[in-house]
Design a protein around this motif. Structure first.
Motif, PDB file in Angstrom:
ATOM      1  N   SER A  65       0.840  -1.201   0.000  1.00 12.40           N
ATOM      2  CA  SER A  65       0.000   0.000   0.000  1.00 12.40           C
ATOM      3  C   SER A  65       0.871   1.245   0.000  1.00 12.40           C
ATOM      4  N   TYR A  66       0.232   2.370  -0.279  1.00 12.92           N
ATOM      5  CA  TYR A  66       0.934   3.648  -0.291  1.00 12.92           C
ATOM      6  C   TYR A  66       1.002   4.220   1.118  1.00 12.92           C
ATOM      7  N   ASN A  67       2.130   4.858   1.432  1.00 13.04           N
ATOM      8  CA  ASN A  67       2.261   5.533   2.722  1.00 13.04           C
ATOM      9  C   ASN A  67       1.861   7.003   2.582  1.00 13.04           C
ATOM     10  N   LYS A  68       2.085   7.774   3.623  1.00  9.92           N
ATOM     11  CA  LYS A  68       1.670   9.174   3.613  1.00  9.92           C
ATOM     12  C   LYS A  68       2.407  10.005   2.574  1.00  9.92           C
ATOM     13  N   LYS A  69       3.583   9.530   2.158  1.00 12.67           N
ATOM     14  CA  LYS A  69       4.361  10.247   1.144  1.00 12.67           C
ATOM     15  C   LYS A  69       4.044   9.751  -0.267  1.00 12.67           C
ATOM     16  N   ASN A  70       2.975   8.926  -0.359  1.00 15.84           N
ATOM     17  CA  ASN A  70       2.536   8.381  -1.650  1.00 15.84           C
ATOM     18  C   ASN A  70       3.595   7.472  -2.281  1.00 15.84           C
ATOM     19  N   SER A  73       4.843   1.058   0.307  1.00 19.63           N
ATOM     20  CA  SER A  73       5.449   0.690   1.579  1.00 19.63           C
ATOM     21  C   SER A  73       5.279  -0.805   1.826  1.00 19.63           C
ATOM     22  N   GLY A  74       6.357  -1.442   2.213  1.00 23.60           N
ATOM     23  CA  GLY A  74       6.302  -2.875   2.496  1.00 23.60           C
ATOM     24  C   GLY A  74       7.660  -3.378   2.945  1.00 23.60           C
ATOM     25  N   PRO A 134       0.975  -3.456   4.667  1.00 24.56           N
ATOM     26  CA  PRO A 134       1.622  -3.229   5.959  1.00 24.56           C
ATOM     27  C   PRO A 134       0.781  -2.484   6.993  1.00 24.56           C
ATOM     28  N   PHE A 135      -0.366  -1.947   6.578  1.00 18.38           N
ATOM     29  CA  PHE A 135      -1.168  -1.133   7.493  1.00 18.38           C
ATOM     30  C   PHE A 135      -2.570  -1.736   7.654  1.00 18.38           C
ATOM     31  N   ARG A 136      -2.977  -1.932   8.905  1.00 12.90           N
ATOM     32  CA  ARG A 136      -4.302  -2.488   9.163  1.00 12.90           C
ATOM     33  C   ARG A 136      -5.415  -1.627   8.568  1.00 12.90           C
ATOM     34  N   SER A 368      -0.095 -12.948  11.080  1.00 15.20           N
ATOM     35  CA  SER A 368      -0.302 -13.318   9.676  1.00 15.20           C
ATOM     36  C   SER A 368       0.616 -12.566   8.720  1.00 15.20           C
ATOM     37  N   LYS A 369       1.385 -11.618   9.246  1.00 19.01           N
ATOM     38  CA  LYS A 369       2.338 -10.876   8.407  1.00 19.01           C
ATOM     39  C   LYS A 369       3.721 -10.931   9.077  1.00 19.01           C
TER      40      LYS A 369
END
Length: 400
Positions: A65-70, A73-74, A134-136, A368-369
């Motif tokens: 997924s994308y983080n706050k900086k677009n 992320s992983g 990476p983010f719930r 699970s991750k």
């Protein structure tokens, strides 16, 4: 006899996958026809990919997924290690986010085998998708939910469908006749009265966020003879004259219904410090298999054994017993099937567990991750099996 790997080329300028010679080969789960090029230009990046029948692959999609900086992320080191294993077999990883999926292709990043750097490509649909969001919060949003449904509609295997909720897993496992005896007494903190009753009964308990990880926000509390409360975290100890004072503090800084309380288990010690087990489990053909056992031991504090909180590694062989092996084998045999029956297919997961000072065994939680294991041999076994699993799920022949 398996077919020889096929040389295919990605042209970054025109965003197209091609072969140098005319063939009837297709690429991706949607069997996109490969174009033909007459010569290899500087815009072309070469890949050696395996084939089953006339389909090249597998393409292993890793969903992030994308983080706050677009930025995507992983777990980059894991993805690189997995690609290295897949390179031996002739597979290719593409990393993408839910927003990067269209009806016939995904836009994402593949590892340039020559330059060893991630490059942006457009690709046919993957043969298999491995969820490493990476983010719930991302899994609770519509793009992710649409992606899961999209792959289901396309009959594309998808594994590790979600993060896990500690209390939800507890409710599943307490109904399982084999796993139930391994569960510490646990409750959801719905209000101050139920927590107080639980604390009075067990005297010493842990409070954990149902969606926490790495020992973050964990609190150990005990009730003293004068009804005062001692609360410890990995970083500090606080004293409260009454339970109400503790509750007011806890309630003001946390959301109680998102926490569980769990009886403190007096874990066995080695050289004066408690230790527990970290198990790595993956699916292989038709069953779950153990890929490694790590030992984590507390050192600087006794609240948690997590490495970021001051824990240390120990080799399993230093503490291994037949009884430990039997307990671990039991968890491997039953946990994965129970998880997958309830929540969807899990191709890998890790378990935190322990033995107490009386020789009783306990299962604390499932992840699970799983992040990278510090034990290099376990991490290598993990990536080897993940690569095999992707071939199995994608119906590709595994090279001998």
């Amino acid at each position: 006899m398996r077919a020889a790997p096929v040389d295919i080329y990605y042209n970054r300028k025109i965003k197209c996958w091609s072969t140098l010679h005319q063939t009837d080969l297709t690429f991706g789960s949607n069997k996109e026809k490969l174009s033909t090029i007459s010569s290899i230009t500087s815009d072309c990046i070469a890949f050696q990919i395996s084939q089953t029948k006339n389909n090249i692959g597998p393409i292993i999609g890793i969903l992030v997924s994308y983080n706050k900086k677009n930025k995507l992320s992983g777990n980059g080191p894991l993805f690189i290690n997995l690609q290295k294993e897949l390179t031996k077999l002739g597979g290719i990883v593409i990393i993408f986010a839910p927003e990067d999926i269209s009806e016939t292709e995904v836009a994402g990043f593949v590892l340039d085998p020559k330059e060893n750097r991630w490059i942006h490509v457009k690709s046919p649909l993957p043969h298999v998708v491995y969820n490493r969001i990476p983010f719930r919060k991302t899994e609770k949003q519509k793009p992710y939910q649409h992606a899961v449904q999209f792959f289901a509609n396309k009959n594309i295997p998808f594994f590790n469908p979600s993060f896990l909720n500690k209390y939800e897993i507890y409710t599943f496992f307490k109904e399982h006749p084999v796993l139930k005896p391994f569960l510490p007494p646990t409750m959801l903190i719905t209000d101050q009265n139920v927590l107080y009753d639980f604390l009075k009964k067990h005297k010493n308990i842990y409070i954990k966020p149902v969606e926490g990880k790495k020992g973050n926000k964990i609190i150990n509390i005990k009730i003293n003879q004068d009804d005062s409360i001692t609360a410890k975290t990995p970083k500090e100890t606080k004293e409260f004259s009454t339970f109400i004072h503790f509750w007011n503090y806890f309630n003001s800084t946390n959301d109680p219904p998102s926490y569980i309380a769990q009886k403190t288990i007096e874990a066995a010690k080695y050289n004066g410090h408690r230790y527990d087990f970290r198990l790595l489990i993956l699916y292989d053909k038709d069953k779950y298999v153990l890929k490694g056992v790590g030992i984590r031991q507390s050192v600087s504090q006794e609240i948690t054994t997590h490495i970021p909180n001051g824990g240390q590694l120990l080799p399993y062989h230093a503490l291994r017993t037949q009884s430990h092996d039997h307990f671990i084998d039991t968890l491997v045999k039953y946990c994965g099937d129970c998880l997958s029956n309830q929540l969807g297919f899990f191709g890998e997961f890790s378990i935190d567990a322990c033995v107490d000072i009386y020789g009783n065994y306990y299962l604390f939680e499932i992840n699970s991750k799983p992040m990278l294991f510090d034990e290099l041999d376990i991490e290598q076994a993990r990536c080897t099996q993940l690569a095999k699993l992707c071939y199995q799920l994608g119906n590709f022949n595994i090279p001998e």
